[in-house]
Design a protein around this motif. Structure first.
Motif, PDB file in Angstrom:
ATOM      1  N   ASP A  52       0.851  -1.185   0.000  1.00 46.75           N
ATOM      2  CA  ASP A  52       0.000   0.000   0.000  1.00 46.75           C
ATOM      3  C   ASP A  52       0.896   1.247   0.000  1.00 46.75           C
ATOM      4  O   ASP A  52       2.114   1.149  -0.078  1.00 46.75           O
ATOM      5  N   ARG A  53       0.304   2.427   0.101  1.00 47.00           N
ATOM      6  CA  ARG A  53       1.081   3.668  -0.026  1.00 47.00           C
ATOM      7  C   ARG A  53       2.062   3.873   1.124  1.00 47.00           C
ATOM      8  O   ARG A  53       3.001   4.643   1.027  1.00 47.00           O
ATOM      9  N   HIS A  54       1.821   3.159   2.231  1.00 50.08           N
ATOM     10  CA  HIS A  54       2.763   3.256   3.351  1.00 50.08           C
ATOM     11  C   HIS A  54       3.847   2.188   3.240  1.00 50.08           C
ATOM     12  O   HIS A  54       4.589   1.958   4.175  1.00 50.08           O
ATOM     13  N   GLU A  55       3.854   1.523   2.104  1.00 46.59           N
ATOM     14  CA  GLU A  55       4.812   0.461   1.851  1.00 46.59           C
ATOM     15  C   GLU A  55       4.648  -0.733   2.785  1.00 46.59           C
ATOM     16  O   GLU A  55       5.602  -1.439   3.097  1.00 46.59           O
ATOM     17  N   ASN A  56       3.409  -0.927   3.246  1.00 45.67           N
ATOM     18  CA  ASN A  56       3.117  -2.143   4.001  1.00 45.67           C
ATOM     19  C   ASN A  56       2.870  -3.278   3.021  1.00 45.67           C
ATOM     20  O   ASN A  56       2.185  -3.093   2.013  1.00 45.67           O
ATOM     21  N   ASP A  57       3.401  -4.461   3.333  1.00 42.05           N
ATOM     22  CA  ASP A  57       3.160  -5.621   2.482  1.00 42.05           C
ATOM     23  C   ASP A  57       1.723  -6.085   2.639  1.00 42.05           C
ATOM     24  O   ASP A  57       1.240  -6.246   3.763  1.00 42.05           O
ATOM     25  N   MET A  58       1.072  -6.276   1.511  1.00 43.20           N
ATOM     26  CA  MET A  58      -0.317  -6.734   1.521  1.00 43.20           C
ATOM     27  C   MET A  58      -0.449  -7.927   0.571  1.00 43.20           C
ATOM     28  O   MET A  58       0.422  -8.185  -0.259  1.00 43.20           O
ATOM     29  N   VAL A  59      -1.610  -8.581   0.681  1.00 46.31           N
ATOM     30  CA  VAL A  59      -1.856  -9.774  -0.118  1.00 46.31           C
ATOM     31  C   VAL A  59      -3.304  -9.733  -0.592  1.00 46.31           C
ATOM     32  O   VAL A  59      -4.181  -9.284   0.145  1.00 46.31           O
ATOM     33  N   LEU A  60      -3.557 -10.140  -1.839  1.00 47.68           N
ATOM     34  CA  LEU A  60      -4.940 -10.337  -2.270  1.00 47.68           C
ATOM     35  C   LEU A  60      -5.288 -11.781  -1.897  1.00 47.68           C
ATOM     36  O   LEU A  60      -4.661 -12.710  -2.388  1.00 47.68           O
ATOM     37  N   GLY A  61      -6.295 -11.943  -1.048  1.00 47.20           N
ATOM     38  CA  GLY A  61      -6.575 -13.243  -0.461  1.00 47.20           C
ATOM     39  C   GLY A  61      -6.806 -14.350  -1.470  1.00 47.20           C
ATOM     40  O   GLY A  61      -7.756 -14.321  -2.231  1.00 47.20           O
ATOM     41  N   PRO A  62      -5.941 -15.365  -1.491  1.00 43.84           N
ATOM     42  CA  PRO A  62      -6.172 -16.537  -2.323  1.00 43.84           C
ATOM     43  C   PRO A  62      -7.004 -17.573  -1.571  1.00 43.84           C
ATOM     44  O   PRO A  62      -7.546 -18.497  -2.159  1.00 43.84           O
ATOM     45  N   THR A  63      -7.088 -17.404  -0.270  1.00 34.57           N
ATOM     46  CA  THR A  63      -7.841 -18.271   0.625  1.00 34.57           C
ATOM     47  C   THR A  63      -7.829 -17.546   1.964  1.00 34.57           C
ATOM     48  O   THR A  63      -7.046 -16.626   2.160  1.00 34.57           O
ATOM     49  N   HIS A  64      -8.718 -17.932   2.878  1.00 32.05           N
ATOM     50  CA  HIS A  64      -8.912 -17.047   4.021  1.00 32.05           C
ATOM     51  C   HIS A  64      -8.788 -17.680   5.403  1.00 32.05           C
ATOM     52  O   HIS A  64      -9.375 -17.195   6.352  1.00 32.05           O
ATOM     53  N   GLU A  65      -8.028 -18.734   5.503  1.00 33.14           N
ATOM     54  CA  GLU A  65      -7.854 -19.361   6.819  1.00 33.14           C
ATOM     55  C   GLU A  65      -7.356 -18.356   7.851  1.00 33.14           C
ATOM     56  O   GLU A  65      -7.873 -18.282   8.976  1.00 33.14           O
TER      57      GLU A  65
END
Length: 574
Positions: free
Chosen positions: A98-111
């Motif tokens: 994101d704009r704060h350079e936090n690592d994010m993920v688009l959920g491939p699964t949601h456990e």
RNA sequence: CGGGCCGUAGCGCAGUUUGGCUAGCGCGCUUGGUUCGGGUCCAAGAAGUCGGGGGUUCAAAUCCCCCCGGCCCGACCA
């Protein structure tokens, strides 16, 4: 809905890049359009079907006691780091910042997300059991999307996660989901078969996949007609009997085999059957290089092999790695006289062999009279073979068959993997802190729709089951320039629309065009206002799935339509 | 990532081998007419960076180089 106002771009010709029936028809019938590789828009007609399938799923999940919620699809990487999967997941997990350079993920699964929700909000055994689900968009950056919505990158999935205080509770939830799935697919008009499945890198024990038998399926299913044993080939077993040979052990002997590498070539060259060979393969895991041995007439099942080794990543070693370990190029390797010490994993078929043949670890040479135990030893023995059609059922010894299937649903017991990793604790009735046990249950919504089309179409187009059809009926006024026809169509449309979903084809098109389109988009009941109307004030009712036509007086249409609707709907009601 | 095929009008394609009239055909689209029970018929019309860039040439969709994209097979996949 008036056809003249609807965005419903039907295609006369098959799109070039569609191969299977469902993909072709979903394109031609104006159900989906591709935005980019593995990314599809559901157009209005397709969206109506989507909503119906979702509604059926929702009703059955709720009926089974599950609760719907809606988490975000953008997930902070920190949750994935907690479970340890951030590094394991590989490239199919879409990573971004994101704009704060936090690592994010688009959920491939949601456990992780569901586990986190429970961790934050549940403290007591009194709050359990829970079965929470979402119907939401998921993203997997598939290496090769194909077959339209059958295998795409962004897709809608229903996934549920159950939390119980003990295994008995989990079993109950698991069975409830099993029953819910049976009901969901029946109501959608889809024939599915639950098969024993591997649990993959999700962790867990019991697991079943709901398969739609189909030649375009990407899964292979092993089946016994006699006792009903059904399993995904990834986990399928067979009865294997290896009687120890009484042959006398002969001394090792090198034989020249210039440029002869594969078992097939060796069989032809040496005129010895494949059972006499030891197939020696070198694999690399995330931790080590291993050598894998299996009898020449068997194939390695890499899923089983992963379990036997206890690894997550597994791929064939490179030519260089093979040479380094064995001293010989691929095709001439064996466990005898290895250059480097590596772990050796042997299939159950290996130990009973006598005077077998394998590589000499020397280019263009093989060894004969290899005797397991005498000439080499192994670290693990396991069943790592891939069951083939014709082998014997593990339960009743009858002949096994195989066929292809599409995986539309998957249920399994996760165990404590996530609750432990993410430190979920609740107090039991004695005030003791315990870790809940999880189950996980998924259905691919788009894939379900595509599968329904695979099972329900003919040369003219889709034949929707009434339960998920985008419209219940379609009214076709044959001649739009005849005022009486138009008036009757309008009246009928108004009347039927109070109770049913009706599409009125009010375009000024030739009858042939309208009939072709009606067949293509697969509306279950067609009402034609044509020559029998001008002649004797009767309209024609016809089912999409049959050729029969019925003439009905105008004022009886509503009643007949209702009868037909009920009859068509009956198989999908439970 | 490896192997194969392919990018020409909204869709489906021809033309590329052997460079050369104004870049074509079918469907669809627009207008007018015609027809009205299974994708009518007639007429007129709009619509193209020939995937992109560079090069060769008097001349490039066509030949050469680089790049991009798509599809199929494989590796991958709760």
């Amino acid at each position: 809905m008036r056809r003249s106002q609807m965005l419903l771009p039907t295609l006369r010709e098959d799109p070039k890049d569609a191969e299977i029936a469902s993909h072709i028809l979903m394109m031609r019938a104006g159900i989906i359009r591709k935005l980019d590789a593995g990314l599809y828009t559901f157009l209005p007609l397709g969206h109506r079907v989507l909503l119906k399938v979702i509604q059926i799923i929702r009703e059955e999940m709720n009926r089974a006691g599950a609760q719907e919620l809606l988490p975000p699809i953008l997930i902070p990487a920190s949750l994935w780091r907690e479970s340890g999967r951030y590094d394991i997941m590989g490239k199919e997990m879409m990573r971004l910042q994101d704009r704060h350079e936090n690592d994010m993920v688009l959920g491939p699964t949601h456990e992780e997300v569901f586990t986190h929700i429970v961790r934050e909000n549940v403290q007591s055994y009194r709050d359990l059991p829970l079965n929470l689900y979402q119907i939401n968009t998921k993203f997997r950056d598939e290496i090769r999307p194909r077959y339209g919505v059958m295998r795409c990158r962004e897709f809608i999935m229903k996934d549920a996660y159950s939390f119980d205080i003990d295994e008995a509770g989990l079993e109950k939830n698991y069975q409830a989901m099993r029953e819910a799935y049976r009901r969901i697919f029946t109501r959608c008009g889809l024939e599915v078969i639950p098969v024993e499945a591997d649990t993959g890198n999700m962790g867990g024990s019991n697991s079943e996949e709901f398969m739609v038998p189909s030649s375009v399926g990407e899964e292979t299913i092993i089946h016994c007609r006699s006792c009903g044993y059904v399993a995904n080939v990834e986990r399928a077993q067979a009865k294997r009997e290896f009687s120890p040979s009484s042959e006398e052990m002969l001394p090792l002997e090198e034989i020249a085999t210039p440029n002869i590498r594969t078992i097939e070539e060796l069989v032809a060259f040496l005129k010895v059957s494949a059972e006499k060979f030891i197939k020696s393969l070198v694999y690399r895991t995330e931790n080590e290089i291993v050598m894998v041995l299996i009898r020449g007439d068997f194939m390695v099942n890499e899923t089983k092999l992963k379990h036997a080794i206890g690894c997550i990543e597994l791929e064939p070693a490179t030519e260089e790695e093979v040479e380094k370990v064995t001293g010989a190029p691929i095709g001439f390797v064996s466990p005898v006289r290895l250059r480097q010490k590596v772990r050796i994993i042997a299939d159950e078929s290996i130990p009973p062999l006598r005077n077998a043949i394998s590589g000499a670890n020397k280019k263009d040479y093989h060894l004969k009279n290899i005797n397991p135990g005498r000439d080499f030893s192994w670290d693990v023995v396991a069943d790592i073979h891939e069951v083939q059609e014709g082998e014997k059922c593990p339960y009743c010894s009858q002949e096994l068959k195989s066929y292809k299937g599409i995986e539309v649903g998957h249920i399994f017991k996760l165990g404590y993997k996530y609750t432990e990793a993410m430190n979920v604790r609740v107090l039991d009735k004695n005030g003791q802190s315990i870790t809940p046990i999880m189950g996980c249950y998924g259905i691919g919504v788009g894939r379900t729709i595509a599968s329904v089309i695979e099972q329900n179409h003919d040369a003219n187009g889709i034949i929707w089951p009434m339960s998920i059809a985008p419209f219940h009926g379609i009214i076709v006024p044959v001649n739009m320039s005849d005022p009486a026809t138009v008036e009757a169509a309008e009246k009928l449309y108004q009347k039927l629309s109070t109770h049913f979903e009706i599409l009125l084809d009010d375009r000024d098109e030739r009858p042939g065009v309208k009939f072709k389109d009606a067949d293509l988009i697969g509306i279950p009941i067609r009402i034609t206002i044509g020559k029998s109307f001008t002649e004797e004030k009767k309209v024609e009712l016809k089912l999409r799935r049959s050729e029969e036509k019925h003439l009905v007086a105008l004022d009886e249409v509503e009643k007949v339509f209702e009868d037909w609707y009920e009859k068509e709907m009956a198989p999908y009601r439970l």
